[in-house]
Design a protein around this motif. Structure first.
Motif, PDB file in Angstrom:
ATOM      1  N   ALA A  52     -17.476  46.641 -16.991  1.00  0.00           N
ATOM      2  CA  ALA A  52     -18.714  47.271 -16.548  1.00  0.00           C
ATOM      3  C   ALA A  52     -19.156  48.353 -17.532  1.00  0.00           C
ATOM      4  O   ALA A  52     -20.355  48.510 -17.792  1.00  0.00           O
ATOM      5  N   ASP A  53     -18.189  49.088 -18.087  1.00  0.00           N
ATOM      6  CA  ASP A  53     -18.523  50.128 -19.070  1.00  0.00           C
ATOM      7  C   ASP A  53     -19.140  49.516 -20.320  1.00  0.00           C
ATOM      8  O   ASP A  53     -20.122  50.028 -20.863  1.00  0.00           O
ATOM      9  N   ARG A  54     -18.578  48.391 -20.781  1.00  0.00           N
ATOM     10  CA  ARG A  54     -19.138  47.722 -21.965  1.00  0.00           C
ATOM     11  C   ARG A  54     -20.538  47.200 -21.689  1.00  0.00           C
ATOM     12  O   ARG A  54     -21.435  47.308 -22.530  1.00  0.00           O
ATOM     13  N   ALA A  55     -20.754  46.641 -20.503  1.00  0.00           N
ATOM     14  CA  ALA A  55     -22.074  46.128 -20.146  1.00  0.00           C
ATOM     15  C   ALA A  55     -23.102  47.253 -20.089  1.00  0.00           C
ATOM     16  O   ALA A  55     -24.229  47.099 -20.586  1.00  0.00           O
ATOM     17  N   LEU A  56     -22.725  48.384 -19.519  1.00  0.00           N
ATOM     18  CA  LEU A  56     -23.640  49.523 -19.452  1.00  0.00           C
ATOM     19  C   LEU A  56     -23.940  50.045 -20.847  1.00  0.00           C
ATOM     20  O   LEU A  56     -25.089  50.374 -21.161  1.00  0.00           O
ATOM     21  N   ARG A  57     -22.931  50.092 -21.693  1.00  0.00           N
ATOM     22  CA  ARG A  57     -23.126  50.543 -23.074  1.00  0.00           C
ATOM     23  C   ARG A  57     -24.128  49.649 -23.798  1.00  0.00           C
ATOM     24  O   ARG A  57     -25.029  50.130 -24.490  1.00  0.00           O
ATOM     25  N   ARG A  58     -23.998  48.348 -23.615  1.00  0.00           N
ATOM     26  CA  ARG A  58     -24.933  47.412 -24.256  1.00  0.00           C
ATOM     27  C   ARG A  58     -26.354  47.603 -23.736  1.00  0.00           C
ATOM     28  O   ARG A  58     -27.323  47.524 -24.490  1.00  0.00           O
ATOM     29  N   LYS A  59     -26.493  47.870 -22.429  1.00  0.00           N
ATOM     30  CA  LYS A  59     -27.820  48.103 -21.849  1.00  0.00           C
ATOM     31  C   LYS A  59     -28.463  49.354 -22.448  1.00  0.00           C
ATOM     32  O   LYS A  59     -29.664  49.365 -22.727  1.00  0.00           O
ATOM     33  N   VAL A  60     -27.666  50.403 -22.635  1.00  0.00           N
ATOM     34  CA  VAL A  60     -28.201  51.640 -23.208  1.00  0.00           C
ATOM     35  C   VAL A  60     -28.609  51.405 -24.657  1.00  0.00           C
ATOM     36  O   VAL A  60     -29.689  51.825 -25.087  1.00  0.00           O
ATOM     37  N   TYR A  61     -27.765  50.705 -25.428  1.00  0.00           N
ATOM     38  CA  TYR A  61     -28.124  50.374 -26.814  1.00  0.00           C
ATOM     39  C   TYR A  61     -29.431  49.584 -26.861  1.00  0.00           C
ATOM     40  O   TYR A  61     -30.306  49.847 -27.690  1.00  0.00           O
ATOM     41  N   ALA A  62     -29.564  48.610 -25.981  1.00  0.00           N
ATOM     42  CA  ALA A  62     -30.774  47.782 -25.966  1.00  0.00           C
ATOM     43  C   ALA A  62     -32.004  48.610 -25.625  1.00  0.00           C
ATOM     44  O   ALA A  62     -33.064  48.443 -26.240  1.00  0.00           O
ATOM     45  N   ALA A  63     -31.887  49.511 -24.671  1.00  0.00           N
ATOM     46  CA  ALA A  63     -33.021  50.350 -24.285  1.00  0.00           C
ATOM     47  C   ALA A  63     -33.431  51.270 -25.428  1.00  0.00           C
ATOM     48  O   ALA A  63     -34.629  51.459 -25.681  1.00  0.00           O
ATOM     49  N   ILE A  64     -32.454  51.840 -26.128  1.00  0.00           N
ATOM     50  CA  ILE A  64     -32.763  52.713 -27.266  1.00  0.00           C
ATOM     51  C   ILE A  64     -33.394  51.893 -28.392  1.00  0.00           C
ATOM     52  O   ILE A  64     -34.341  52.317 -29.033  1.00  0.00           O
ATOM     53  N   GLY A  65     -32.873  50.693 -28.618  1.00  0.00           N
ATOM     54  CA  GLY A  65     -33.384  49.833 -29.682  1.00  0.00           C
ATOM     55  C   GLY A  65     -34.801  49.361 -29.456  1.00  0.00           C
ATOM     56  O   GLY A  65     -35.519  49.047 -30.412  1.00  0.00           O
ATOM     57  N   LYS A  66     -35.242  49.277 -28.200  1.00  0.00           N
ATOM     58  CA  LYS A  66     -36.600  48.840 -27.894  1.00  0.00           C
ATOM     59  C   LYS A  66     -37.649  49.862 -28.325  1.00  0.00           C
ATOM     60  O   LYS A  66     -38.796  49.507 -28.567  1.00  0.00           O
ATOM     61  N   ASN A  67     -37.270  51.120 -28.408  1.00  0.00           N
ATOM     62  CA  ASN A  67     -38.209  52.167 -28.807  1.00  0.00           C
ATOM     63  C   ASN A  67     -38.281  52.198 -30.328  1.00  0.00           C
ATOM     64  O   ASN A  67     -37.307  52.550 -31.001  1.00  0.00           O
ATOM     65  N   ARG A  68     -39.431  51.865 -30.870  1.00  0.00           N
ATOM     66  CA  ARG A  68     -39.605  51.765 -32.325  1.00  0.00           C
ATOM     67  C   ARG A  68     -39.554  53.120 -33.027  1.00  0.00           C
ATOM     68  O   ARG A  68     -39.281  53.194 -34.213  1.00  0.00           O
ATOM     69  N   GLU A  69     -39.796  54.195 -32.298  1.00  0.00           N
ATOM     70  CA  GLU A  69     -39.804  55.532 -32.908  1.00  0.00           C
ATOM     71  C   GLU A  69     -38.396  56.065 -33.170  1.00  0.00           C
ATOM     72  O   GLU A  69     -38.215  56.968 -33.976  1.00  0.00           O
ATOM     73  N   ILE A  70     -37.414  55.525 -32.462  1.00  0.00           N
ATOM     74  CA  ILE A  70     -36.049  56.030 -32.567  1.00  0.00           C
ATOM     75  C   ILE A  70     -35.308  55.276 -33.667  1.00  0.00           C
ATOM     76  O   ILE A  70     -35.272  54.053 -33.674  1.00  0.00           O
ATOM     77  N   LYS A  71     -34.714  56.010 -34.575  1.00  0.00           N
ATOM     78  CA  LYS A  71     -33.842  55.425 -35.596  1.00  0.00           C
ATOM     79  C   LYS A  71     -32.421  55.463 -35.040  1.00  0.00           C
ATOM     80  O   LYS A  71     -31.729  56.463 -35.143  1.00  0.00           O
TER      81      LYS A  71
END
Length: 125
Positions: A52-71
């Motif tokens: 569950a921790d790995r799945a949540l981590r991947r979700k957070v990475y994906a959400a951050i990656g969707k924002n084009r302004e964030i490097k």
């Protein structure tokens, strides 16, 4: 041994014995009603564990990656039981609170600890 020390030792032993006895009698009885109450209500607790921790981590990475302004190339995410920690660096100070806001909006995130810093350019200025 002095008589006062002997009394203190005897009193301390009695306190320890009573504490152990009380914990032994109340430990299993106290946890059983709580477990049966949650099972009876049909409420499911959020998934826990490494998977569950790995799945949540991947979700957070994906959400951050969707924002084009964030490097996000220098951002690392760790998750444990819904608590997310952000480490690493971003090129602009305005991105630090934005990344934390994005992470906190992910379903399953209970808390966010933001340890991001601004990346200093070469030469330190």
């Amino acid at each position: 041994m002095k008589p006062i020390s002997a009394y203190r030792l005897a009193f301390g032993g009695a306190v320890i014995a009573l504490t152990i006895n009380a914990l032994a009698q109340g430990g299993s009885a106290a946890s059983a009603p709580a477990a049966s109450a949650s099972a009876a209500s049909g409420a499911t607790a959020p998934a826990t564990g490494k998977k569950a921790d790995r799945a949540l981590r991947r979700k957070v990475y994906a959400a951050i990656g969707k924002n084009r302004e964030i490097k996000a190339g220098s951002i690392s995410v760790t998750a444990k039981n819904g608590a997310v920690t952000l480490n690493g660096s971003v090129p602009d100070a305005n991105q630090i609170p934005k990344v934390a806001e994005i992470a906190s909006g992910v379903p399953g995130v209970v808390s966010v600890t933001n340890k991001l810093v601004v990346q200093m350019p070469f030469g330190g200025q």
